[in-house]
Design a protein around this motif. Structure first.
Motif, PDB file in Angstrom:
ATOM      1  N   THR A 153       0.830  -1.192   0.000  1.00 51.60           N
ATOM      2  CA  THR A 153       0.000   0.000   0.000  1.00 51.60           C
ATOM      3  C   THR A 153       0.869   1.247   0.000  1.00 51.60           C
ATOM      4  O   THR A 153       2.085   1.174   0.223  1.00 51.60           O
ATOM      5  CB  THR A 153      -0.939   0.021   1.222  1.00 51.60           C
ATOM      6  N   ASP A 174      -4.940   5.837  -9.619  1.00 52.56           N
ATOM      7  CA  ASP A 174      -5.434   4.715  -8.828  1.00 52.56           C
ATOM      8  C   ASP A 174      -6.050   3.651  -9.735  1.00 52.56           C
ATOM      9  O   ASP A 174      -6.630   3.956 -10.770  1.00 52.56           O
ATOM     10  CB  ASP A 174      -6.466   5.186  -7.794  1.00 52.56           C
ATOM     11  N   PHE A 175      -5.894   2.391  -9.323  1.00 52.38           N
ATOM     12  CA  PHE A 175      -6.443   1.276 -10.089  1.00 52.38           C
ATOM     13  C   PHE A 175      -6.585   0.082  -9.152  1.00 52.38           C
ATOM     14  O   PHE A 175      -6.077   0.085  -8.018  1.00 52.38           O
ATOM     15  CB  PHE A 175      -5.525   0.928 -11.269  1.00 52.38           C
ATOM     16  N   SER A 176      -7.273  -0.933  -9.624  1.00 54.22           N
ATOM     17  CA  SER A 176      -7.507  -2.122  -8.806  1.00 54.22           C
ATOM     18  C   SER A 176      -7.069  -3.369  -9.552  1.00 54.22           C
ATOM     19  O   SER A 176      -7.098  -3.424 -10.780  1.00 54.22           O
ATOM     20  CB  SER A 176      -8.997  -2.246  -8.445  1.00 54.22           C
ATOM     21  N   ARG A 201      -9.020  -7.374  -6.337  1.00 53.13           N
ATOM     22  CA  ARG A 201      -9.727  -6.778  -5.200  1.00 53.13           C
ATOM     23  C   ARG A 201      -8.847  -5.893  -4.326  1.00 53.13           C
ATOM     24  O   ARG A 201      -9.199  -5.559  -3.199  1.00 53.13           O
ATOM     25  CB  ARG A 201     -10.373  -7.868  -4.327  1.00 53.13           C
ATOM     26  N   LYS A 202      -7.696  -5.482  -4.837  1.00 55.46           N
ATOM     27  CA  LYS A 202      -6.811  -4.605  -4.084  1.00 55.46           C
ATOM     28  C   LYS A 202      -6.665  -3.298  -4.845  1.00 55.46           C
ATOM     29  O   LYS A 202      -6.392  -3.296  -6.048  1.00 55.46           O
ATOM     30  CB  LYS A 202      -5.448  -5.262  -3.886  1.00 55.46           C
ATOM     31  N   THR A 203      -6.867  -2.164  -4.163  1.00 49.78           N
ATOM     32  CA  THR A 203      -6.710  -0.851  -4.779  1.00 49.78           C
ATOM     33  C   THR A 203      -5.287  -0.358  -4.557  1.00 49.78           C
ATOM     34  O   THR A 203      -4.761  -0.423  -3.451  1.00 49.78           O
ATOM     35  CB  THR A 203      -7.706   0.159  -4.181  1.00 49.78           C
ATOM     36  N   VAL A 208      -2.556   2.907  -5.351  1.00 50.44           N
ATOM     37  CA  VAL A 208      -2.425   4.316  -5.725  1.00 50.44           C
ATOM     38  C   VAL A 208      -0.952   4.607  -5.983  1.00 50.44           C
ATOM     39  O   VAL A 208      -0.114   4.404  -5.108  1.00 50.44           O
ATOM     40  CB  VAL A 208      -2.960   5.240  -4.615  1.00 50.44           C
ATOM     41  N   THR A 265      -3.560  -4.380 -14.149  1.00 50.32           N
ATOM     42  CA  THR A 265      -4.927  -3.916 -13.979  1.00 50.32           C
ATOM     43  C   THR A 265      -5.724  -4.318 -15.211  1.00 50.32           C
ATOM     44  O   THR A 265      -5.164  -4.547 -16.285  1.00 50.32           O
ATOM     45  CB  THR A 265      -4.993  -2.390 -13.784  1.00 50.32           C
TER      46      THR A 265
END
Length: 241
Positions: free
Chosen positions: A48, A130-132, A135-137, A139, A166
């Motif tokens: 993160t 930002d992207f996913s 299921r994890k975002t 930045v 992504t």
């Protein structure tokens, strides 16, 4: 906006959170850490990033400056705000590009003034992408992105450290990027103009980027369709910068 608070004084951490949640309608996401080790371990474990780090310099185990140096190894864009008992470390703090240096005891007015400047800076700079995936975002700072390559359904977002995945479409990617600095060179490639070293025939040679697998300078293809647009945009970029 994600904010990390690192201080071995839990009372001080609580005061900062209380000030911010009380005076701002915007919801901040806070994560609390009582040591450098815990913060760095968490960051690498969950992969993160934070927009802002509040770091106490006088922590018992490790000086907060050491933590800031570690953060700068993987994040050049995050805002680092030091909290200290004196101005003794101020000159050292700005060597790691600190955004601010607050002297205890903290006042509501000073803290909120700093946060307003930080918020304006982040909003004006438009620096985040930002992207996913799974299921994890994630930045990223736009400055971190060297280029984005699309292969089938997956887009690979290349930074110095790694390539992220992504399922964003090329259209969605372009909508999120600052097009003053990013340009399509090919139907499957988007390039950060900050990394252009030279445009040669049908390739863009990137500067200060090594292909670790081939130990060679990285080159991005240019298709005929986008060549004129690339050259025009790059000239504007050079004149502007």
């Amino acid at each position: 906006m994600k904010i990390a608070l690192c201080d071995d004084d839990t009372v001080e951490i609580g005061r900062i959170e209380q000030f911010l949640t009380l005076y701002y309608q915007q919801k901040y996401d806070f994560d609390f850490f009582s040591s450098e080790t815990k913060l760095l371990k968490y960051i690498h474990k969950v992969d993160t990033r934070y927009s802002i780090y509040f770091i106490s310099i006088e922590m018992a185990k490790n000086n907060g400056l050491h933590l800031a140096q570690k953060i700068r190894e993987f994040d050049l864009a995050a805002l680092i705000i030091f909290v200290s008992n004196s101005n003794f470390y101020m000159s050292e703090a700005f060597k790691v590009h600190a955004f601010d240096y607050l002297i205890r005891p903290l006042t509501k007015e000073k803290l909120l003034e700093t946060m307003l400047r930080a918020q304006n800076y982040l909003n004006t700079a438009n620096t985040y992408f930002d992207f996913s995936f799974n299921r994890k975002t994630i930045v990223l700072s736009m400055n971190e992105i060297i280029y984005i390559a699309k292969s089938g359904r997956i887009a690979y977002i290349h930074t110095r450290e790694k390539a992220y995945k992504t399922y964003l479409t090329m259209s969605e990617i372009l909508d999120k990027l600052d097009l003053n600095y990013f340009v399509k060179t090919h139907g499957s490639y988007v390039l950060n103009l900050n990394y252009v070293n030279e445009i040669i025939k049908n390739e863009v040679i990137l500067k200060n980027v090594e292909n670790t697998e081939q130990h060679d300078i990285l080159a991005i293809p240019i298709s005929r369709k986008f060549k004129d647009q690339l050259r025009s945009k790059y000239v504007k970029f050079l004149n502007k910068n």
